[in-house]
Each structure stands twice: as structure tokens, then as C-alpha cells.
Design an enzyme around this catalytic site. Structure first.
Site, PDB file in Angstrom:
ATOM      1  N   SER A 184       0.845  -1.183   0.000  1.00  0.00           N
ATOM      2  CA  SER A 184       0.000   0.000   0.000  1.00  0.00           C
ATOM      3  C   SER A 184       0.894   1.252   0.000  1.00  0.00           C
ATOM      4  O   SER A 184       1.865   1.297  -0.747  1.00  0.00           O
ATOM      5  CB  SER A 184      -0.915  -0.068   1.221  1.00  0.00           C
ATOM      6  OG  SER A 184      -2.039   0.699   1.056  1.00  0.00           O
ATOM      7  N   ASP A 437      -8.126  -5.690  -6.262  1.00  0.00           N
ATOM      8  CA  ASP A 437      -7.810  -4.554  -5.395  1.00  0.00           C
ATOM      9  C   ASP A 437      -8.064  -3.232  -6.111  1.00  0.00           C
ATOM     10  O   ASP A 437      -7.448  -2.951  -7.131  1.00  0.00           O
ATOM     11  CB  ASP A 437      -6.335  -4.649  -4.993  1.00  0.00           C
ATOM     12  CG  ASP A 437      -5.911  -3.498  -4.081  1.00  0.00           C
ATOM     13  OD1 ASP A 437      -6.798  -2.816  -3.528  1.00  0.00           O
ATOM     14  OD2 ASP A 437      -4.687  -3.288  -3.942  1.00  0.00           O
ATOM     15  N   HIS A 462      -6.125  -6.565  -1.736  1.00  0.00           N
ATOM     16  CA  HIS A 462      -5.051  -5.637  -1.350  1.00  0.00           C
ATOM     17  C   HIS A 462      -3.866  -6.388  -0.726  1.00  0.00           C
ATOM     18  O   HIS A 462      -4.009  -7.030   0.301  1.00  0.00           O
ATOM     19  CB  HIS A 462      -5.624  -4.614  -0.373  1.00  0.00           C
ATOM     20  CG  HIS A 462      -4.847  -3.331  -0.284  1.00  0.00           C
ATOM     21  ND1 HIS A 462      -4.380  -2.656  -1.390  1.00  0.00           N
ATOM     22  CD2 HIS A 462      -4.460  -2.598   0.793  1.00  0.00           C
ATOM     23  CE1 HIS A 462      -3.742  -1.562  -0.994  1.00  0.00           C
ATOM     24  NE2 HIS A 462      -3.777  -1.498   0.327  1.00  0.00           N
TER      25      HIS A 462
END
Ligand SMILES: *[C@@H]1O[C@H](CO)[C@@H](O)[C@H](O)[C@H]1NC(C)=O
Ligand SMILES: *[C@@H]1O[C@H](CO)[C@@H](O)[C@H](O)[C@H]1NC(C)=O
Ligand SMILES: *[C@@H]1O[C@H](CO)[C@@H](O)[C@H](O)[C@H]1NC(C)=O
Ligand SMILES: *[C@@H]1O[C@H](CO)[C@@H](O)[C@H](O)[C@H]1NC(C)=O
Length: 499
Positions: A184, A437, A462
Site C-alpha cells: 500500500s 484490489d 489488497h
């Protein structure tokens, strides 16, 4: 942390949130930016895995780039060296993102799974202004002056200085190649770490890292389109019914009795008022976004405790013919669907519309970053996605940032400083992205060169690849992890040759 900001933003505009998303109106825009809102950890396999680390602190400079502020703060980092080969075993270095580093450490089982094979030391470094690594202690968030040293540039410099210090002080580590790993926003940092400090890290794994979710790099609507695709594939009519639910909320919320019905049907902790309706819709929207991000193939607890393939479970409640139900029937089904997310464990006394995930993330810090250099446009059109149309409006976003923090975002800076689409001159970075994602929309999903490689995991959400191995893992993620380890070995061999 999030509560204060969340309520501010929702009331003033309406919003969504990145690891979570700062988006809906503008806030909406802001939220979409918290890449990964996280919650609690521990998946079924992780329960059995013993995580043990030393917690250490390093005196880090508050300001790496100016000379007036000469103070230091204690940066927290976690170390496990039980498998480390003192004569040149690599260091896998997690570039911490916007939250408590122990939470990321616990949610990055991949590093724990491969430490023994690679004879690696594991280091998890906390990002300044999050967790315990507060440059000015309790005052770190007190005003914009104290927040002034919160930036990705300062964080990367912290990591570089810390690595240099480890190499200086840990016997045997001088010969250890360092590989940056992150997910991320942490994945953005690991990629940028390799770009900016190739003298410090030999390569990077950037998992689910939306380094192109910046102005003019990716279409602002991709994020919500991917969320919508996940629900379209989650079950018959699922996306169609969610698209129709917004109008149903407006219709029902138009009367006092409707508001009372909604509050009771959704078991809300506090009764809905007319002025809360935009916030209520933003909360629903964020719930769908979070579900898409953590649509993992097994029971897990990242943002919330959830069943395996939670989007499919949610969609079981939303399979009816959209033209055969009343607004009330529609919303009754929506309320069952959101309970999958908020009450899987059966322990929620009520549903709280000011909260969508657990508290290990630093929302205010992330909002500040979004309001300065992490400007990530998000938009919806209600046609290609299942949300109410919302344009990206930089001016409104900037005004909101100014009202919140007294600063204005610099929309172009990330592109200028980190290279935008133009990163082909770099090397040794693996970008992994999950097809499920929403953040993959701003990620690098095509190969740029032999050593700037994109790995796509079609049925991954994710940064699934950063999690522990699990018996329910799809083949695509197993092969992604295997490929990632092969790149690590290659970079380590290259580094050794150069010694
Ligand atoms: C709802 O969530 C907010 C933000 O996390 C929190 O401050 C508040 O106490 C919660 N309300 C209830 C009734 O749990
Ligand atoms: C991470 O795991 C450690 C050890 O199991 C535990 O003490 C710590 O509370 C966990 N951190 C978070 C944020 O859950
Ligand atoms: C959560 O689930 C439990 C057990 O099924 C139930 O008693 C409770 O009312 C539910 N809470 C909400 C807010 O739906
Ligand atoms: C990029 O190249 C690698 C190595 O050849 C390959 O495995 C991978 O599938 C390619 N990625 C994409 C998105 O084509």
C-alpha cells in the site's frame, strides 16, 4: 484517531477514506487515500505462527533537509534475527506506512514465511508521526507547525539513515544486502526507497502500491470501477442493487419516520438526523470499498474480522431483482449485507457510522499527507461504477485541506519528485498488484524493463501476497510469492558480485 477528522469531514462535505480512501465529496477524496485502512490482525494461519521481535528505538533527526531544527525523536523499529546468517544474510526491511508498525509486522506474514529460506534478518521500521514514533510526542499533531516534518521524503530519509546505522553497529551486517518491502503506501515507499537510495537498498518489493494514483497518471474513476467489478462478479444483481440503493436512501430519509426506520433497521448506535444522510451514504460507500480491498480467499481479520470471500457473502443478500422491491425492502437487504462486514463475530451491539475499520491506522496523519503531497484524485460517474456521481474537484479538496490544516496540497509534487510515469531508468523493483484490489488502478501493472517488473495476481485483493501462506491461497498468489523470492535471490547475487 480517525473519529475527530471523520466527523469533521463528513459533516462539511461528505466523504470516503486510502488504505482507505479519502473520497466522497472531497473528503471522499481524502479518504480514498488512506491506502489501506487496517483493522486487527491475525488470520487463521497466523494464529499458529509465533511472531517474536525485539522492539528498538533509534534517535532520528526531526528534519533531514534543513539545519535550523536540530532535535531528534525516537523512531521505533522491530527486529528479528533468529534466521539471519551473520555472514552476508540479507536484511528484509519493511518500510512502514501510516500506522502502528506492530500491526503491519503482524500482517506481513510473507516476510516471516521466507526469513528462514533466505537466512534473512527482518526489520520493520515505523513511519514518523505514526504509532510510537512521534517527533514531538503528544504535541506532534497539535498544529501545522508540528506537523511540518510529516512527509514521505523525511520518512525515506529516516529509513536510509536507520539502515546505515544498522550496518555500522550490527556486527556482520556490513555485507548484508538490504531489500525494501512494503504494501500500500508502504509499497510506494519501498519503490521510492530503491529509486532515491539505490546505494542503500539493492531492490524493492512494492505490493499494491498505487504510485500512479496521482494527477494525470491514472484515470480518477478506475478505483471505483474496480470496486464495482468486484461486486458485479460477487453475485447476480449485486452491483445493480447497490447502485439503486442510494436513491432508496434519499427517498426513505426524506421523512422523519423514514429516518427513524433507517436508524432502527441498521441498528445504528445513534439515530440518523437529516444532516447525517450524506455521511450515512459515505459510510456505506466506504464499507463497499473496504470489502473490495480485503476480499481475501480465507477468513481474515485485517480491517475487520471477515469470512472467506466476503464480497460473495455480502452479495448473497443482494441477489434479488432490483425492479421487484420497494425502497424499504432494498434497504433492509443492504442492512443485512453491511452486517457481514460489521458483525461477522456477532459482537457488535450497534453499527457506528463514524467508524469503518479498526484503530491501528493513523487517519489524521494520512489526511495531512493527502492534503500536502499525496494528492490522489478519485471520482465516480454512477455509470461505470455503482456509486453516486462525484467529480474530482481539486479546488474544493484544497479548500477543505486549508480549513482542516491551514495548508494547501501541491498536486504536482509527487510526480516531479518521484518521476511519475517516467521511471524506466530505475532498476530492481517488483510491483505486485491484485486484480480485485481497487488500488491496482493506480499501480504499475505492466512490465517496464527486465528489472522493473509487474506481477499481477488476478484473484488477489489488497497486498494478499504479503500475507502468510494459507491453505486457501489461490495458485496465482503462490506463484507471485515464488517469483518475488526469485527476484530477491537475484538481487542478492548481483549485490554479492559487486562486493
Ligand atoms: C463510534 O465511533 C467513533 C469513532 O471511532 C467513536 O468515537 C464513538 O465512540 C463510537 N460510538 C459508539 C456508540 O460506539
Ligand atoms: C502484533 O503481535 C504481537 C505479538 O503477537 C502483539 O503483542 C501485538 O499486540 C500485535 N500488534 C497489534 C497492533 O495487533
Ligand atoms: C450482531 O450479531 C449478534 C449475534 O447474531 C446479534 O445478537 C446482534 O444483534 C448483532 N448486532 C448487530 C448490530 O447487528
Ligand atoms: C513481467 O515479466 C515477468 C518476467 O518475465 C513475467 O513473469 C510477468 O508475467 C510480466 N508481467 C506482466 C504484467 O506482463
Amino acid at each position: 484517531m480517525r473519529s475527530g477528522f471523520g466527523s469533521v469531514s463528513r459533516s462539511s462535505i461528505t466523504g470516503i477514506v486510502l488504505i482507505v480512501t479519502l473520497c466522497c465529496f472531497h473528503v471522499f477524496a481524502l479518504k480514498s487515500q488512506l491506502l489501506t485502512r487496517h483493522g486487527v490482525l491475525v488470520d487463521s494461519n497466523a494464529k499458529d505462527s509465533v511472531i517474536s521481535y525485539k522492539t528498538l528505538y533509534f534517535n532520528q533527526k526531526i528534519d533531514h533537509f534543513g539545519f535550523l531544527e536540530d532535535g531528534t525523536f525516537k523512531q521505533r523499529y522491530l527486529v528479528n534475527d533468529e534466521h539471519w546468517h551473520q555472514k552476508g544474510g540479507p536484511i528484509l526491511f519493511y518500510t512502514g506506512n501510516e500506522g502502528d508498525i506492530t500491526w503491519f509486522c503482524n500482517n506481513t506474514g510473507f516476510m516471516w514465511d521466507i526469513a528462514e529460506e533466505l537466512k534473512a534478518m527482518l526489520v520493520f521500521a515505523e513511519h514518523r508521526y505514526y504509532g510510537e514514533s512521534l517527533p514531538f510526542g503528544k504535541d506532534s499533531y497539535s498544529d501545522t507547525k508540528h506537523l511540518n516534518y510529516l512527509s514521505s521524503e523525511q520518512a525515506l530519509a529516516d529509513f536510509a539513515v536507520l539502515i546505515k546505522e544498522l550496518k555500522r553497529t550490527v556486527p556482520g551486517s556490513q555485507l548484508s544486502p538490504v531489500i525494501a518491502i512494503g504494501g500500500s503506501y508502504g509499497g510506494m515507499l519501498s519503490a521510492w526507497m530503491r529509486m532515491k537510495y539505490p546505494n542503500v537498498v539493492v531492490g524493492a518489493l512494492a505490493a499494491s502500491a498505487p504510485i500512479w494514483q496521482f494527477p494525470d497518471m491514472a484515470p480518477c474513476g478506475d478505483f471505483y470501477k474496480i470496486v464495482t467489478q468486484d461486486f458485479a462478479e460477487g453475485g447476480l444483481n449485486c452491483d445493480v442493487n447497490i447502485r439503486k440503493s442510494w436513491k432508496a436512501v434519499d427517498n426513505v430519509a426524506a421523512t422523519d419516520s423514514g429516518l427513524r426506520w433507517l436508524s432502527s433497521e441498521f441498528s445504528l448506535c445513534s439515530p440518523l438526523k437529516k444532516t447525517d444522510v450524506a455521511g450515512f451514504k459515505a459510510w456505506l460507500q466506504e464499507t463497499w470499498v473496504n470489502l473490495a480491498m480485503v476480499d481475501y480467499p480465507y477468513e481474515a481479520n485485517f480491517l475487520q474480522p471477515l469470512p472467506r470471500w466476503p464480497v460473495q457473502v455480502v452479495c448473497k443478500y443482494l441477489g434479488f431483482d432490483p425492479y421487484s422491491v420497494s425502497d424499504y425492502q432494498m434497504l433492509s437487504a443492504i442492512s443485512e449485507a453491511v452486517r457481514v462486514y460489521y458483525n461477522y463475530t456477532g459482537s457488535a451491539p450497534c453499527l457506528n457510522t463514524s467508524s469503518t475499520a479498526t484503530g491501528s491506522l493513523g487517519y489524521i496523519g494520512w489526511y495531512y499527507q493527502a492534503c500536502t503531497e499525496m494528492v490522489m484524485p478519485m471520482c465516480t460517474d454512477g455509470v461505470q461504477d455503482m456509486f453516486e456521481p462525484q467529480e474530482w474537484n481539486f479546488q474544493a479538496f484544497s479548500d477543505e485541506c486549508h480549513a482542516l490544516f491551514g495548508v494547501r496540497p501541491r498536486a504536482d509534487w509527487a510526480g516531479i519528485f518521484y518521476g511519475g510515469l517516467d521511471i524506466a531508468s530505475h532498476s530492481n523493483i517488483v510491483f505486485s498488484n491484485g486484480g480485485l484490489d481497487p488500488w491496482s488502478g493506480g499501480g504499475v501493472t505492466r512490465n517496464i524493463s527486465d528489472s522493473m517488473v509487474a506481477i499481477v495476481i488476478p484473484d488477489g485483493a489488497h497486498h494478499l501476497d504479503l500475507r502468510y501462506n494459507n491453505e486457501y491461497d489461490p495458485h496465482s498468489v503462490l506463484s507471485a510469492r515464488a517469483q518475488e523470492v526469485e527476484y530477491f535471490k537475484l538481487w542478492i547475487r548481483q549485490a554479492k558480485k559487486q562486493l
